[in-house]
Design an enzyme around this catalytic site. Structure first.
Site, PDB file in Angstrom:
ATOM      1  N   HIS A 119       0.842  -1.086   0.020  1.00  0.00           N
ATOM      2  CA  HIS A 119      -0.013   0.045  -0.019  1.00  0.00           C
ATOM      3  C   HIS A 119       0.901   1.090  -0.071  1.00  0.00           C
ATOM      4  O   HIS A 119       2.006   1.381   0.581  1.00  0.00           O
ATOM      5  CB  HIS A 119      -1.109  -0.081   1.085  1.00  0.00           C
ATOM      6  CG  HIS A 119      -0.071   0.134   2.478  1.00  0.00           C
ATOM      7  ND1 HIS A 119       0.153   1.052   3.049  1.00  0.00           N
ATOM      8  CD2 HIS A 119       0.192  -1.001   3.383  1.00  0.00           C
ATOM      9  CE1 HIS A 119       0.843   1.019   4.359  1.00  0.00           C
ATOM     10  NE2 HIS A 119       0.953  -0.560   4.368  1.00  0.00           N
ATOM     11  N   ASP A 120       0.487   2.165  -0.739  1.00  0.00           N
ATOM     12  CA  ASP A 120       0.987   3.576  -0.631  1.00  0.00           C
ATOM     13  C   ASP A 120       2.122   3.783  -1.325  1.00  0.00           C
ATOM     14  O   ASP A 120       3.106   4.574  -1.464  1.00  0.00           O
ATOM     15  CB  ASP A 120       0.973   4.124   0.575  1.00  0.00           C
ATOM     16  CG  ASP A 120      -0.226   4.234   1.326  1.00  0.00           C
ATOM     17  OD1 ASP A 120      -1.172   4.948   0.833  1.00  0.00           O
ATOM     18  OD2 ASP A 120      -0.465   3.644   2.265  1.00  0.00           O
ATOM     19  N   GLY A 137       5.050  -0.965   2.731  1.00  0.00           N
ATOM     20  CA  GLY A 137       4.210   0.299   2.539  1.00  0.00           C
ATOM     21  C   GLY A 137       4.835   1.578   2.478  1.00  0.00           C
ATOM     22  O   GLY A 137       6.176   1.748   3.153  1.00  0.00           O
TER      23      GLY A 137
END
Length: 255
Positions: A119-120, A137
């Protein structure tokens, strides 16, 4: 173009020539550009936007909810550019509201089998992630980066453009642009000078970066002192990429 066993949500938007293989599942809030080929047994969830002429191989999971325990189902996004190859069993997760709500992958990247993009994460263009490489992340990866097989990148790390890791490297600090690292934890070994030659860079540019590497790693200077000395050199655009990657570092650099 679309196999009869594929399950595609009516709210998904696919260009007319997109190919979808058997038993693939595509959810709502998914947009896929022209010329993209989705093989069998792929799962794509949204909100996800995939550009043109990508190829996604079997068993990949694209746009799934992230594995961050803070995630509570918010409508975060995944954006993928053009001409990427995403091989078998790759996993790419959407972002979180704790960052910019976005995971983003550029264009012309090759993600080999079992790669994980968390994520991200932000990934640039023309990168190669070899089998089982994983970035945690909030990691940021520049252009032209090569991650060797089974490389692990710690969360929030930044990898500068054209950097390279050897197989099984464990990256816990930022890697400046062009720098080659290996080991667990990873240590700087050299710069990717061979890659520079293959890209057709001039001898003068390569010599300048070779000098910059010695300034950064061989003279016992602090990161700030090394940057100051590099800025006093005749700055080429390629050298500026290295300087900018050093200035952007927040975790400290791989030594």
């Amino acid at each position: 173009m679309i196999h009869p066993t594929a399950l595609i949500d009516p709210a998904a938007e696919l260009a007319e020539d997109v190919q979808v293989g058997p038993f693939t599942v595509i959810g709502p809030d998914v947009k896929i550009g022209a010329g993209t080929v989705i093989e069998s047994h792929v799962v794509i969830k949204g909100p996800t936007t995939i550009g043109k002429n990508n190829r996604i191989f079997q068993f990949a999971s694209v746009g799934e909810e992230c594995q961050d325990k803070k995630y509570k189902g918010e409508p975060t996004r995944l954006e993928i550019g053009d001409d990427n190859v995403i091989r078998e069993s790759v996993t790419i997760h959407r972002g979180t509201i704790q960052d910019n709500s976005l995971t983003k992958i550029g264009s012309r990247n090759l993600l080999m089998a079992y790669v994980h993009v968390a994520h991200d994460c932000i990934v640039g263009d023309d990168c190669i992630f070899a089998n089982n490489a994983s970035i945690a992340g909030h990691a940021q990866v520049g252009n032209g980066v090569i991650l060797g097989g089974m490389t692990g990148v710690h969360q929030f790390c930044k990898i500068g453009s054209y950097a390279m890791t050897s197989g099984c490297s464990f990256v816990i600090k930022d890697i400046p642009a062009y720098v080659m690292v290996s080991g667990n934890p990873a240590h700087a070994r050299s710069m990717n000078f061979e890659g520079m030659k293959r890209r057709g860079w001039s001898k003068e540019t390569i010599a300048s970066l070779r000098t910059a590497y010695k300034v950064l790693y061989r003279q016992g200077l602090t990161q700030e002192q090394a940057v100051a000395e590099m800025e006093a050199m005749d700055a080429s655009p390629e050298l500026q990429i290295l300087i900018d990657s050093l200035k952007a570092s927040e975790r400290g650099i791989t030594r």
